[in-house]
Design a protein around this motif. Structure first.
Motif, PDB file in Angstrom:
ATOM      1  N   ALA A  32       0.937  -1.456  -0.466  1.00 17.48           N
ATOM      2  CA  ALA A  32       0.027  -0.187  -0.258  1.00 17.48           C
ATOM      3  C   ALA A  32       0.511   1.126  -0.138  1.00 17.48           C
ATOM      4  CB  ALA A  32      -1.076  -0.402   1.298  1.00 17.48           C
ATOM      5  N   SER A  33       2.047   1.251   0.697  1.00 18.01           N
ATOM      6  CA  SER A  33       3.239   2.242   0.142  1.00 18.01           C
ATOM      7  C   SER A  33       4.137   2.326   0.054  1.00 18.01           C
ATOM      8  CB  SER A  33       3.521   2.571   1.814  1.00 18.01           C
ATOM      9  OG  SER A  33       4.299   0.885   2.317  1.00 18.01           O
ATOM     10  N   GLY A  34       3.800   0.904  -1.049  1.00 18.40           N
ATOM     11  CA  GLY A  34       4.549   1.091  -2.555  1.00 18.40           C
ATOM     12  C   GLY A  34       6.026  -0.262  -1.805  1.00 18.40           C
ATOM     13  N   ASP A  35       6.550  -0.766  -2.508  1.00 19.10           N
ATOM     14  CA  ASP A  35       7.583  -1.494  -2.903  1.00 19.10           C
ATOM     15  C   ASP A  35       9.268  -1.331  -2.938  1.00 19.10           C
ATOM     16  OD1 ASP A  35       6.016  -3.655  -1.726  1.00 19.10           O
ATOM     17  OD2 ASP A  35       4.934  -3.898  -3.794  1.00 19.10           O
ATOM     18  N   THR A  36      10.342  -2.140  -2.642  1.00 16.63           N
ATOM     19  CA  THR A  36      11.082  -1.845  -3.304  1.00 16.63           C
ATOM     20  C   THR A  36      12.106  -2.891  -3.646  1.00 16.63           C
ATOM     21  OG1 THR A  36      12.682  -2.787  -1.162  1.00 16.63           O
ATOM     22  CG2 THR A  36      12.283  -0.262  -1.259  1.00 16.63           C
ATOM     23  N   ALA A  37      12.711  -3.234  -5.063  1.00 15.81           N
ATOM     24  CA  ALA A  37      13.726  -3.886  -5.712  1.00 15.81           C
ATOM     25  C   ALA A  37      14.515  -4.241  -6.408  1.00 15.81           C
ATOM     26  CB  ALA A  37      12.187  -4.694  -6.814  1.00 15.81           C
TER      27      ALA A  37
ATOM     28  N   ARG B 136      18.826   0.010  -4.062  1.00 16.54           N
ATOM     29  CA  ARG B 136      17.389  -0.659  -4.998  1.00 16.54           C
ATOM     30  C   ARG B 136      16.719   0.144  -5.396  1.00 16.54           C
ATOM     31  NH1 ARG B 136      15.867  -5.678  -2.938  1.00 16.54           N
ATOM     32  NH2 ARG B 136      13.385  -5.256  -3.123  1.00 16.54           N
ATOM     33  N   ALA B 137      15.291  -0.431  -6.512  1.00 13.49           N
ATOM     34  CA  ALA B 137      14.223   0.509  -6.622  1.00 13.49           C
ATOM     35  C   ALA B 137      13.491   0.902  -6.150  1.00 13.49           C
ATOM     36  CB  ALA B 137      13.553   0.023  -8.842  1.00 13.49           C
ATOM     37  N   ALA B 138      12.875   2.427  -5.814  1.00 14.24           N
ATOM     38  CA  ALA B 138      11.130   2.234  -5.355  1.00 14.24           C
ATOM     39  C   ALA B 138      10.408   2.376  -6.564  1.00 14.24           C
ATOM     40  CB  ALA B 138      11.672   3.806  -4.606  1.00 14.24           C
ATOM     41  N   VAL B 139       8.962   1.511  -6.022  1.00 13.31           N
ATOM     42  CA  VAL B 139       8.112   0.867  -6.694  1.00 13.31           C
ATOM     43  C   VAL B 139       6.619   1.921  -5.926  1.00 13.31           C
ATOM     44  CG1 VAL B 139       7.002   0.102  -7.921  1.00 13.31           C
ATOM     45  CG2 VAL B 139       9.266  -0.379  -7.668  1.00 13.31           C
ATOM     46  N   THR B 140       5.618   2.635  -6.416  1.00 19.46           N
ATOM     47  CA  THR B 140       4.467   3.035  -5.944  1.00 19.46           C
ATOM     48  C   THR B 140       4.140   2.495  -6.601  1.00 19.46           C
ATOM     49  OG1 THR B 140       5.229   5.156  -7.050  1.00 19.46           O
ATOM     50  CG2 THR B 140       5.664   4.954  -4.603  1.00 19.46           C
ATOM     51  N   TYR B 141       2.477   2.591  -6.396  1.00 16.75           N
ATOM     52  CA  TYR B 141       1.144   2.545  -6.613  1.00 16.75           C
ATOM     53  C   TYR B 141       0.322   2.964  -6.748  1.00 16.75           C
ATOM     54  CZ  TYR B 141       3.698  -1.794  -6.345  1.00 16.75           C
ATOM     55  OH  TYR B 141       4.584  -3.049  -6.259  1.00 16.75           O
ATOM     56  N   SER B 142      -1.193   3.428  -7.403  1.00 16.23           N
ATOM     57  CA  SER B 142      -1.375   4.286  -7.285  1.00 16.23           C
ATOM     58  C   SER B 142      -2.913   3.842  -6.661  1.00 16.23           C
ATOM     59  CB  SER B 142      -2.724   5.515  -8.575  1.00 16.23           C
ATOM     60  OG  SER B 142      -3.442   3.792  -9.950  1.00 16.23           O
ATOM     61  N   ALA B 143      -2.885   3.016  -6.789  1.00 17.80           N
ATOM     62  CA  ALA B 143      -4.106   1.868  -6.423  1.00 17.80           C
ATOM     63  C   ALA B 143      -3.150  -0.117  -5.792  1.00 17.80           C
ATOM     64  CB  ALA B 143      -5.336   1.483  -6.861  1.00 17.80           C
ATOM     65  N   ALA B 144      -2.840  -0.428  -4.569  1.00 19.56           N
ATOM     66  CA  ALA B 144      -2.652  -1.597  -4.542  1.00 19.56           C
ATOM     67  C   ALA B 144      -3.873  -2.470  -3.908  1.00 19.56           C
ATOM     68  CB  ALA B 144      -1.792  -1.198  -3.330  1.00 19.56           C
TER      69      ALA B 144
END
Length: 108
Positions: free
Chosen positions: A23-28, A89-97
């Protein structure tokens, strides 16, 4: 925020394991032949944004954004341009999860 791990794709094929988008994003992890596979099971389009922490001539580089249609999927390359200098790492976010699943795949 979840820390996603890369899964190797075998030449003969692989059935990857997916995680719910954070919900608050992920790292990859980032690197050659790494992709983020996003599966949108929701009824609305979801925008996936990968932060681009670099600059060119002192100007910020725009973040990468990919719209993933309802019921669809997308592959997003995780090149080293997305590497955060602090975390690596990459920071990834989503407009909705909600109803969005993700997996990082290391292609052969």
């Amino acid at each position: 925020m979840g820390a996603l791990s890369a899964q190797s794709v075998a030449v003969s094929g692989t059935q990857p394991t997916y995680a719910a988008a954070g919900a608050s994003g992920d790292t990859a992890p980032v690197g050659d032949r790494l992709v983020l596979h996003v599966v949108n099971g929701s009824a609305s389009t979801v925008t996936v944004t990968v932060a681009t922490p670099g600059t060119v001539g002192g100007l910020a580089i725009a973040d990468a954004a990919q719209a993933v249609p309802a019921g669809g999927g997308a592959f997003i390359p995780l090149s080293t341009v997305y590497r955060d200098p602090v975390t690596g790492r990459a920071a990834v976010t989503y407009s909705a999860a909600t109803d969005v699943d993700v997996a990082v795949l290391h292609l052969p």
